[in-house]
Structures are given as structure tokens and as C-alpha cells.
Design a protein around this motif. Structure first.
Motif, mmCIF file in Angstrom:
data_model
loop_
_atom_site.group_PDB
_atom_site.id
_atom_site.type_symbol
_atom_site.label_atom_id
_atom_site.label_comp_id
_atom_site.label_asym_id
_atom_site.label_seq_id
_atom_site.Cartn_x
_atom_site.Cartn_y
_atom_site.Cartn_z
ATOM 1 N N PHE A 110 27.191 47.536 -7.218
ATOM 2 C CA PHE A 110 25.919 47.093 -6.663
ATOM 3 C C PHE A 110 25.621 45.652 -7.071
ATOM 4 C CE2 PHE A 110 25.183 51.619 -5.968
ATOM 5 C CZ PHE A 110 24.492 51.612 -4.766
ATOM 6 N N LEU A 111 26.009 45.263 -8.270
ATOM 7 C CA LEU A 111 25.799 43.874 -8.719
ATOM 8 C C LEU A 111 26.525 42.898 -7.801
ATOM 9 C CD1 LEU A 111 24.860 41.901 -11.162
ATOM 10 C CD2 LEU A 111 27.270 42.105 -11.849
ATOM 11 N N VAL A 112 27.821 43.107 -7.617
ATOM 12 C CA VAL A 112 28.582 42.173 -6.779
ATOM 13 C C VAL A 112 28.203 42.334 -5.309
ATOM 14 C CG1 VAL A 112 30.489 42.046 -8.417
ATOM 15 C CG2 VAL A 112 30.572 43.744 -6.605
ATOM 16 N N GLY A 113 27.749 43.543 -4.926
ATOM 17 C CA GLY A 113 27.268 43.725 -3.564
ATOM 18 C C GLY A 113 26.045 42.869 -3.296
ATOM 19 N N GLY A 114 25.132 42.829 -4.252
ATOM 20 C CA GLY A 114 23.957 41.982 -4.097
ATOM 21 C C GLY A 114 24.305 40.514 -4.073
ATOM 22 N N CYS A 115 25.225 40.114 -4.940
ATOM 23 C CA CYS A 115 25.652 38.708 -4.998
ATOM 24 C C CYS A 115 26.339 38.299 -3.694
ATOM 25 C CB CYS A 115 26.587 38.507 -6.186
ATOM 26 S SG CYS A 115 27.083 36.799 -6.463
ATOM 27 N N ALA A 116 27.262 39.142 -3.209
ATOM 28 C CA ALA A 116 27.965 38.822 -1.960
ATOM 29 C C ALA A 116 27.014 38.830 -0.770
ATOM 30 C CB ALA A 116 29.096 39.822 -1.743
ATOM 31 N N SER A 117 26.040 39.739 -0.770
ATOM 32 C CA SER A 117 25.100 39.813 0.346
ATOM 33 C C SER A 117 24.259 38.545 0.448
ATOM 34 C CB SER A 117 24.180 41.028 0.182
ATOM 35 O OG SER A 117 24.880 42.230 0.406
ATOM 36 N N VAL A 118 23.810 38.034 -0.690
ATOM 37 C CA VAL A 118 22.969 36.838 -0.620
ATOM 38 C C VAL A 118 23.789 35.619 -0.200
ATOM 39 C CG1 VAL A 118 23.175 36.035 -3.026
ATOM 40 C CG2 VAL A 118 21.060 35.661 -1.789
ATOM 41 N N MET A 119 25.057 35.579 -0.584
ATOM 42 C CA MET A 119 25.924 34.488 -0.124
ATOM 43 C C MET A 119 26.110 34.561 1.387
ATOM 44 S SD MET A 119 28.903 34.452 -3.033
ATOM 45 C CE MET A 119 28.532 34.135 -4.757
ATOM 46 N N SER A 120 26.345 35.771 1.894
ATOM 47 C CA SER A 120 26.499 35.952 3.330
ATOM 48 C C SER A 120 25.177 35.678 4.050
ATOM 49 C CB SER A 120 26.978 37.379 3.616
ATOM 50 O OG SER A 120 26.972 37.662 4.991
ATOM 51 N N PHE A 121 24.089 36.087 3.443
ATOM 52 C CA PHE A 121 22.767 35.894 4.033
ATOM 53 C C PHE A 121 22.461 34.405 4.227
ATOM 54 C CE2 PHE A 121 18.062 35.744 3.746
ATOM 55 C CZ PHE A 121 17.742 36.642 4.754
ATOM 56 N N ARG A 122 22.863 33.582 3.263
ATOM 57 C CA ARG A 122 22.625 32.146 3.368
ATOM 58 C C ARG A 122 23.495 31.521 4.456
ATOM 59 N NH1 ARG A 122 22.507 31.940 -2.533
ATOM 60 N NH2 ARG A 122 24.652 31.181 -2.477
ATOM 61 N N ARG A 123 24.686 32.076 4.691
ATOM 62 C CA ARG A 123 25.611 31.482 5.661
ATOM 63 C C ARG A 123 25.428 32.023 7.071
ATOM 64 N NH1 ARG A 123 29.448 32.609 1.524
ATOM 65 N NH2 ARG A 123 30.246 34.331 2.779
ATOM 66 N N ARG A 124 24.491 32.938 7.268
ATOM 67 C CA ARG A 124 24.319 33.559 8.592
ATOM 68 C C ARG A 124 23.957 32.493 9.620
ATOM 69 N NH1 ARG A 124 19.422 33.854 6.209
ATOM 70 N NH2 ARG A 124 17.571 33.699 7.549
ATOM 71 N N THR A 125 24.402 32.705 10.840
ATOM 72 C CA THR A 125 24.112 31.766 11.925
ATOM 73 C C THR A 125 23.126 32.351 12.927
ATOM 74 O OG1 THR A 125 26.058 32.585 13.112
ATOM 75 C CG2 THR A 125 26.342 30.621 11.730
ATOM 76 N N GLY A 126 22.964 33.677 12.909
ATOM 77 C CA GLY A 126 22.038 34.319 13.829
ATOM 78 C C GLY A 126 20.771 34.763 13.132
ATOM 79 N N THR A 127 20.107 35.739 13.719
ATOM 80 C CA THR A 127 18.868 36.260 13.161
ATOM 81 C C THR A 127 19.156 37.193 11.986
ATOM 82 O OG1 THR A 127 18.851 38.181 14.628
ATOM 83 C CG2 THR A 127 17.808 36.146 15.433
ATOM 84 N N VAL A 128 18.111 37.482 11.211
ATOM 85 C CA VAL A 128 18.243 38.429 10.109
ATOM 86 C C VAL A 128 18.614 39.809 10.651
ATOM 87 C CG1 VAL A 128 16.988 39.613 8.265
ATOM 88 C CG2 VAL A 128 16.648 37.161 8.625
ATOM 89 N N ARG A 129 18.024 40.177 11.769
ATOM 90 C CA ARG A 129 18.319 41.483 12.370
ATOM 91 C C ARG A 129 19.787 41.595 12.744
ATOM 92 N NH1 ARG A 129 15.091 44.136 17.549
ATOM 93 N NH2 ARG A 129 16.272 46.117 17.610
#
Length: 433
Positions: A110-129
Motif C-alpha cells: 500500500f505504501l508503494v501503491g500510494g507513491c506510484a499513484s501520486v506519480m501517475s496522478f501528476r503525469r495524467r493528461t486527461g481528467t481525474v475520472r
């Protein structure tokens, strides 16, 4: 003056063609290793520069701990009618409990899942949905695949091969048990935007209220007023219990967790873990033990969070060193392979063990596989079976990995059928039918 003598190499025998029918010489080691080296080079060349190798390495380690723990700490007994039932060596060997402290690495996941998710979240090109939809689809497809396949297998195994219904129920329970994790992980992934806001505002302390929430529920269900507390109250620990490490990971990915925080997590988590065991009488095993009234993991107790805090602190402190190690292509390639097969490993590792145990049950008790796990001999025999389970998982994974890819050729009717089969399997596995 005569010319100096020259040294001539000794004549070598001319290579003779192999006689007809003679066994072929085995290929040279270099030829056997050539495909492996080519894969290592391909993986290294295809790795983006921004990839955080330490986070991927920690995820791979946590992933491999799941099948290792289930294979080592899970066994089967054989009833007179030939059906197999779940058993655990922990019921006879309490001294094995510390092994569960090492193998229970969901906090790291869960720790690395949260870390990887926020990295991916910052690099997203579309909407949050759209971002959430893509991540949740990657979690759902493999789960739908394994449950639909097992739903189709149940009648075939029973009517075609005579597998007892109790064996099928045992197998179904084992297959579906790891999938609770996917459900919880889906929920915490959906909460990523909120976790990011909390991390930006409170930093590492954003996870503290989650720890406090679990502590309050544990006090109510184990404290002096436990008899007056309804049993369902423990379910309140499910979300904060697993969101704790995920929130730490999000704060880590946001750069709000430093080495001072990491040392605090490591030392504070270790101290709380020791106090809960030695003073407050928490069960020593991190997994459920048949016959025990209390369990730490379902739902998570405060002991799980203490272990997750200590593991998270250690992981954060080791990040740079692990990243340097994984700059070596030969170490990095296996990490990539494991991560690419993450959901396949999680969804199918119990099937691999069952693929060995169910046929063996027709032979009677087989040491380390089918038979009461109550002796040192069983433990040694189970260790010998572990490579067999791993080989079966690799074989199954060759075909099951397709469920991790987008179902571009699967129409709505087939998806609906898979959903119906999966729902039916869940009903059977949970004992509702």
C-alpha cells in the motif's frame, strides 16, 4: 647459423560428425543464456529515465511475499471421503509466527501503491475520472478473469472428474481470499485525489488520524467494555487500516516525508508493535490461525498498522540504496517481469498450489502437500514443494496474463457472461450457496 626452431601447436583431432542415433550434445551455456541476456538488454533499453526503480523493487518484493506466505503457511487435511480442507502449521507451531511478520508486507504494497499513484496522478493528461477509470480497469479485469474461469471449472471438476464438493469449496475459498485485497485497493485508489490534498496540507501527519481511528476501535472491541460492543464494529477498521500506509505513500510521493519522519515511523512502529504484543496481548501471528478467536488481519488491528509503520520507515530509508542496486540490468529485469505480472501473481497463485494438491489428494496423504501440517517433516516437505508451486504459477501465468491486457476483442455479451460467472463463483466461495 641455423634458423631458430619454432614451436608448433599440437595437432587437434578433426571434428567428426555425430553418428546416426547418437544423443545430441547439450547446447553451450552461452547459448542457453543468450535469450536471457537479450531480455535483460531489452528491459533496460525500454525503461524510461523517470522510472523510480526503488518503488518498483519494493512492490515486487511485497508481491512475491504474498504467494510465499500463502504457500508456506497454508496446508490441507484430508477427510475420510477424500475431500481436502484448509489447515495451517501455525496452529501447531506458534514459533512460526515471526515468519508472518516478515511475509506480511501488505503495508509495503500500500505504501508503494500510494507513491506510484501520486506519480501517475501528476503525469495524467486527461481528467481525474479518466485516470481513475484506467487504473480501476487494470485491477478489475484479472479478478473478473480468474473468478469466471473458476466458475466454469467447478461443474467440470465435479461432474467430469469426480472432485468432491467440499474440495471445490475449499479451493474456491482459497482463490477468493486474496481478492479482498483488490476490493480494498480499488477503494483507496479512488480516494487518491483526497489523499493528495491531505498530503499537501498535512504532510506525513495526514496518516495520523487513520492510526488513531484504528486504535479507538481496537480499544472498544478488546478493552474493558468489549462485551457490550457489537461484533460488526471491527469492520470500521477495514478502510482506515489499509488506507494508513497508502496515505503515507501519497505523502512520500509528494515529497512530504523525509528521513526524520522515516526514522520516526521505523522506531515508533517497532515500539508500538512490541508493546501491543508484550503488554496488551495481541495475537503474535499476522495472519489468521484456525481455532483462534482473534485475528490481526481481517479486519486489520492496530498491530498491522504498527508493522506497516515500521516497514514503511525502513523502506523509505533504504530507497536510495535500493535504487542504486537496481541500476544493474540483471537485477532490474526480474523486477520488471514481476511488476508486469502483478495481478496475475495475486489472482492465480492459490490456483497453482491447488493444481498440485487436488490431484495429489487422490493418492492419500502426501507429505508437505496433503496431510496435517503438524510436524517438522511437513515444514521441510512444504519447502521442497515451493519450487513446484512456482513452476505451476509460471505455466498458468503464460495464459492468464491476457486478463491483464485490455479486452479489446471482448464484446459486451462476453463481458456480461464473465460478470455472471464471476458473481456465481463468489456466491459459492463465500458459502452463500
Amino acid at each position: 647459423m641455423s634458423a631458430p626452431a619454432t614451436t608448433r601447436p599440437a595437432p587437434t583431432a578433426a571434428a567428426k560428425p555425430a553418428a546416426p542415433g547418437a544423443p545430441a550434445k547439450p547446447p553451450a551455456p552461452a547459448k542457453l543464456l543468450a535469450p536471457v541476456k537479450a531480455l535483460v538488454r531489452k528491459v533496460e533499453a525500454g525503461t524510461p529515465a523517470h522510472r523510480d526503480r526503488a518503488v518498483d523493487g519494493l512492490r515486487a518484493l511485497a508481491l512475491l511475499a504474498v504467494p510465499t506466505g500463502h504457500w508456506l503457511l497454508g496446508g490441507f487435511t484430508l477427510s475420510p471421503d477424500g475431500a481436502i480442507h484448509n489447515a495451517s502449521p501455525l496452529a501447531s507451531f506458534g514459533a512460526l509466527a515471526p515468519a508472518s511478520w516478515v511475509l506480511q508486507m501488505l503495508g509495503i504494497f500500500f505504501l508503494v501503491g500510494g507513491c506510484a499513484s501520486v506519480m501517475s496522478f501528476r503525469r495524467r493528461t486527461g481528467t481525474v475520472r479518466a485516470w481513475l477509470g484506467g487504473r480501476l480497469a487494470r485491477l478489475g479485469r484479472p479478478v473478473l478473469g480468474v473468478t469466471a474461469v473458476w466458475a466454469a471449472l467447478l461443474p467440470l471438476l465435479h461432474h467430469g472428474f469426480g472432485v468432491p464438493v467440499d474440495t471445490l469449496r475449499t479451493a474456491s475459498t482459497l482463490v477468493i481470499q486474496p481478492l479482498w485485497f483488490v476490493g480494498v485497493y480499488t477503494v483507496v485508489t479512488a480516494l487518491t485525489p483526497l489523499c493528495v490534498r491531505a498530503a499537501r496540507r498535512f504532510g506525513a501527519w495526514a496518516a495520523a488520524p487513520l492510526l488513531g481511528s484504528v486504535a479507538v476501535v481496537d480499544f472498544l472491541r478488546y478493552g474493558p467494555y468489549a462485551d457490550a460492543v457489537p461484533s460488526w464494529l471491527s469492520l470500521l477498521n477495514i478502510l482506515p487500516g489499509w488506507l494508513f500506509a497508502y496515505q503515507l505513500g501519497v505523502s512520500w510521493g509528494e515529497g512530504r516525508v523525509n528521513r526524520r519522519h522515516a526514522w520516526g515511523l521505523l522506531l515508533g512502529g517497532a515500539a508500538l508493535f512490541a508493546a501491543l504484543l508484550l503488554v496488551f496481548g495481541y495475537p503474535a501471528s499476522m495472519v489468521g490461525v484456525p481455532g483462534e478467536a482473534r485475528t490481526n488481519s481481517h479486519p486489520p488491528s492496530l498491530l498491522v498498522l504498527a508493522l506497516a509503520a515500521a516497514q514503511s520507515g525502513a523502506a523509505i530509508l533504504l530507497r536510495d540504496r535500493l535504487g542504486r542496486w537496481l541500476r544493474r540490468p540483471a537485477l532490474w529485469a526480474p523486477v520488471v517481469v514481476v511488476n508486469l505480472s502483478a495481478m496475475t501473481i495475486l489472482c492465480w497463485h492459490q490456483t497453482a498450489m491447488l493444481a498440485a494438491a487436488v490431484p495429489a489428494s487422490y493418492l492419500g496423504e502426501v507429505p508437505g502437500l496433503v496431510g496435517a501440517p503438524d510436524s517438522a517433516g511437513w515444514i521441510l516437505a512444504r519447502l521442497a514443494w515451493m519450487p513446484v508451486f512456482a513452476g505451476l504459477l509460471v505455466l498458468i501465468g503464460r495464459y492468464a496474463r491476457r486478463f491483464e491486457s485490455p479486452w479489446t476483442r471482448t464484446g459486451p455479451a462476453r463481458r456480461a457472461l464473465a460478470g455472471v460467472l464471476a458473481a456465481g463463483f463468489a456466491v459459492f466461495a463465500l458459502g452463500l450457496a
